[in-house]
Design a protein around this motif. Structure first.
Motif, short mmCIF file in Angstrom:
data_model
loop_
_atom_site.label_atom_id
_atom_site.label_comp_id
_atom_site.label_asym_id
_atom_site.label_seq_id
_atom_site.Cartn_x
_atom_site.Cartn_y
_atom_site.Cartn_z
N ALA A 7 -79.55 -20.09 -10.47
CA ALA A 7 -80.57 -19.09 -10.19
C ALA A 7 -80.35 -18.42 -8.84
CB ALA A 7 -81.96 -19.73 -10.24
N GLU A 8 -79.62 -19.10 -7.93
CA GLU A 8 -79.48 -18.58 -6.57
C GLU A 8 -78.05 -18.23 -6.20
OE1 GLU A 8 -81.20 -21.22 -3.75
OE2 GLU A 8 -83.23 -21.01 -4.56
N ARG A 9 -77.06 -18.85 -6.83
CA ARG A 9 -75.68 -18.60 -6.42
C ARG A 9 -74.74 -18.83 -7.59
NH1 ARG A 9 -75.55 -22.32 -1.46
NH2 ARG A 9 -77.80 -21.98 -1.54
N GLN A 10 -73.60 -18.13 -7.54
CA GLN A 10 -72.61 -18.25 -8.61
C GLN A 10 -71.49 -19.21 -8.19
OE1 GLN A 10 -73.53 -17.08 -11.51
NE2 GLN A 10 -75.32 -16.38 -10.38
N LEU A 11 -71.89 -20.40 -7.83
CA LEU A 11 -70.98 -21.43 -7.38
C LEU A 11 -70.37 -22.14 -8.59
CD1 LEU A 11 -70.16 -22.87 -4.68
CD2 LEU A 11 -72.08 -24.42 -5.07
N PRO A 12 -69.05 -22.35 -8.62
CA PRO A 12 -68.45 -23.06 -9.76
C PRO A 12 -69.03 -24.47 -9.90
CG PRO A 12 -66.76 -21.98 -8.44
CD PRO A 12 -68.03 -21.88 -7.65
N ILE A 13 -69.33 -24.84 -11.14
CA ILE A 13 -69.94 -26.15 -11.42
C ILE A 13 -69.16 -26.83 -12.54
CG2 ILE A 13 -72.00 -27.37 -12.23
CD1 ILE A 13 -73.66 -24.99 -11.19
N ILE A 14 -68.74 -28.07 -12.30
CA ILE A 14 -68.14 -28.90 -13.33
C ILE A 14 -69.07 -30.08 -13.59
CG2 ILE A 14 -66.19 -30.37 -13.99
CD1 ILE A 14 -64.40 -28.73 -12.20
N PRO A 62 -76.94 -25.66 1.42
CA PRO A 62 -76.86 -24.65 2.48
C PRO A 62 -76.01 -25.07 3.67
CG PRO A 62 -79.13 -25.00 1.77
CD PRO A 62 -78.32 -26.11 1.19
N GLY A 63 -76.11 -26.33 4.07
CA GLY A 63 -75.37 -26.78 5.24
C GLY A 63 -73.90 -27.06 4.97
N PHE A 64 -73.59 -27.66 3.82
CA PHE A 64 -72.20 -28.03 3.51
C PHE A 64 -71.40 -26.84 2.99
CE2 PHE A 64 -69.06 -30.05 0.53
CZ PHE A 64 -68.26 -30.62 1.52
N ARG A 65 -72.05 -25.93 2.28
CA ARG A 65 -71.41 -24.72 1.73
C ARG A 65 -70.15 -25.06 0.93
NH1 ARG A 65 -70.94 -20.21 6.26
NH2 ARG A 65 -70.47 -19.01 4.37
N PRO A 66 -70.31 -25.79 -0.17
CA PRO A 66 -69.15 -26.22 -0.96
C PRO A 66 -68.50 -25.04 -1.69
CG PRO A 66 -71.16 -26.72 -2.14
CD PRO A 66 -71.58 -26.23 -0.79
N ASP A 67 -67.24 -25.25 -2.07
CA ASP A 67 -66.54 -24.28 -2.91
C ASP A 67 -66.79 -24.56 -4.39
OD1 ASP A 67 -65.02 -22.83 -0.80
OD2 ASP A 67 -64.14 -24.82 -0.49
N ILE A 68 -67.16 -25.81 -4.70
CA ILE A 68 -67.37 -26.20 -6.08
C ILE A 68 -68.28 -27.43 -6.11
CG2 ILE A 68 -65.34 -27.74 -6.18
CD1 ILE A 68 -64.86 -26.60 -9.05
N VAL A 69 -69.02 -27.60 -7.21
CA VAL A 69 -69.92 -28.74 -7.37
C VAL A 69 -69.48 -29.57 -8.56
CG1 VAL A 69 -72.29 -29.46 -7.89
CG2 VAL A 69 -71.89 -27.49 -6.39
N LEU A 70 -69.37 -30.88 -8.36
CA LEU A 70 -69.20 -31.84 -9.46
C LEU A 70 -70.56 -32.48 -9.69
CD1 LEU A 70 -65.83 -33.66 -8.62
CD2 LEU A 70 -66.20 -31.61 -9.99
N LEU A 71 -71.10 -32.30 -10.89
CA LEU A 71 -72.50 -32.63 -11.14
C LEU A 71 -72.65 -33.58 -12.31
CD1 LEU A 71 -75.57 -32.05 -10.74
CD2 LEU A 71 -75.26 -30.03 -12.20
N ASP A 72 -73.19 -34.77 -12.02
CA ASP A 72 -73.49 -35.73 -13.09
C ASP A 72 -74.69 -35.22 -13.89
OD1 ASP A 72 -73.53 -38.06 -14.63
OD2 ASP A 72 -74.89 -39.06 -13.24
N LEU A 73 -74.67 -35.41 -15.20
CA LEU A 73 -75.78 -34.94 -16.03
C LEU A 73 -76.98 -35.87 -15.97
CD1 LEU A 73 -74.00 -33.63 -19.25
CD2 LEU A 73 -74.93 -32.31 -17.36
N MET A 74 -76.73 -37.18 -15.97
CA MET A 74 -77.81 -38.16 -16.06
C MET A 74 -78.22 -38.60 -14.66
SD MET A 74 -78.41 -38.41 -19.27
CE MET A 74 -77.97 -36.68 -19.43
N LEU A 77 -68.84 -30.65 -3.41
CA LEU A 77 -70.12 -31.37 -3.38
C LEU A 77 -70.21 -32.19 -4.65
CD1 LEU A 77 -72.93 -32.04 -2.30
CD2 LEU A 77 -73.77 -29.95 -3.40
N LEU A 78 -70.28 -33.50 -4.51
CA LEU A 78 -70.38 -34.43 -5.64
C LEU A 78 -71.81 -34.93 -5.73
CD1 LEU A 78 -69.26 -36.37 -7.83
CD2 LEU A 78 -68.64 -37.94 -5.96
#
Length: 234
Positions: A69-76, A42-54, A5-6
């Protein structure tokens, strides 16, 4: 291949990263805002999230905290500059790693694989798991199940992010042994450059808030000034 998920508001970056990952076989869902990204979880159920800060609206720091707060999903985190404050704040919010934009496809792929390996595998240096039920290690009120990747304190399971789990597994595999930040970067984060010592410090800080009674006077993950960190002695 891992589902990614990007969450990125810059259309050019969003399209470029999505294309690079799809060419490497990933299924990618792209969101232009934090709100859109959170709605897609919830619908896509990614294995990892790439998250822009700005991000507009909910920024990347808030989105990271809400996911944690809800899940221990890896985040970069994706950051447009190597801004120390932004990186530290993102790591403190719960991110597992960060990438400075623009990043080549091979860099994105390498970081994604490294973060996911922390989720799936026991830490390097952990004892090999023998056939049959593996014993649960107990240290004070802390119980560590290496085979099941479960950590409990006082009988209650703890929600640890992937980097927190890998760090705890690695340190506790050899109680009392001191590891430098550089050694921890190489073994836990699979990085080899000195500038990312902040990854280690931020992860230790987050881990202590979860496993220690008094994070400022830790029993489990202790600082050895001038050298690094160790697990115990309790």
């Amino acid at each position: 291949m891992p589902r990614v998920l990007l969450i990125e508001d810059d259309a050019a970056v969003r399209d470029g990263v999505s294309l690079a990952l799809r060419r490497r076989g990933h299924e990618v869902a792209a969101a232009a805002s934090g709100e859109e990204g959170l709605a897609a979880l919830p619908g896509f159920r990614p294995d990892i999230v790439l998250l822009d800060l700005m991000l507009p609206g909910k920024d990347g720091f808030e989105v990271c905290r809400l996911i944690r707060a809800e899940r221990q999903l890896p985040i970069i985190m994706l950051t447009a500059r190597g801004d120390d404050l932004d990186v530290v704040l993102g790591l403190e919010a719960g991110a597992d790693d960060y990438i400075v934009k623009p990043a080549r496809g091979e860099v994105l792929e390498a970081r994604i694989r490294a973060v996911l390996r922390r989720t799936a595998l026991p830490a390097d240096g952990a004892p090999a798991v023998e056939p049959g039920p593996a014993p649960v290690e107990t240290y004070g009120e802390l119980a560590i199940d290496r085979a099941g990747l479960v950590v409990a304190k006082g009988g209650k399971d703890l929600a640890l992010a992937p980097s927190e789990m890998k760090l705890l597994l690695f340190l506790s595999a050899t109680p009392g042994q001191v590891f430098s930040r550089q050694q921890l970067l190489e073994h836990v984060w699979e990085h080899s450059y000195h500038g990312d010592a902040r990854l280690v410090d931020a992860c230790v800080m987050r881990l202590r808030t979860k496993i220690e009674d008094t994070p400022r006077s830790p029993r489990y993950v202790q600082t050895v000034r001038g050298f690094g960190y160790r697990f115990g002695p309790l």
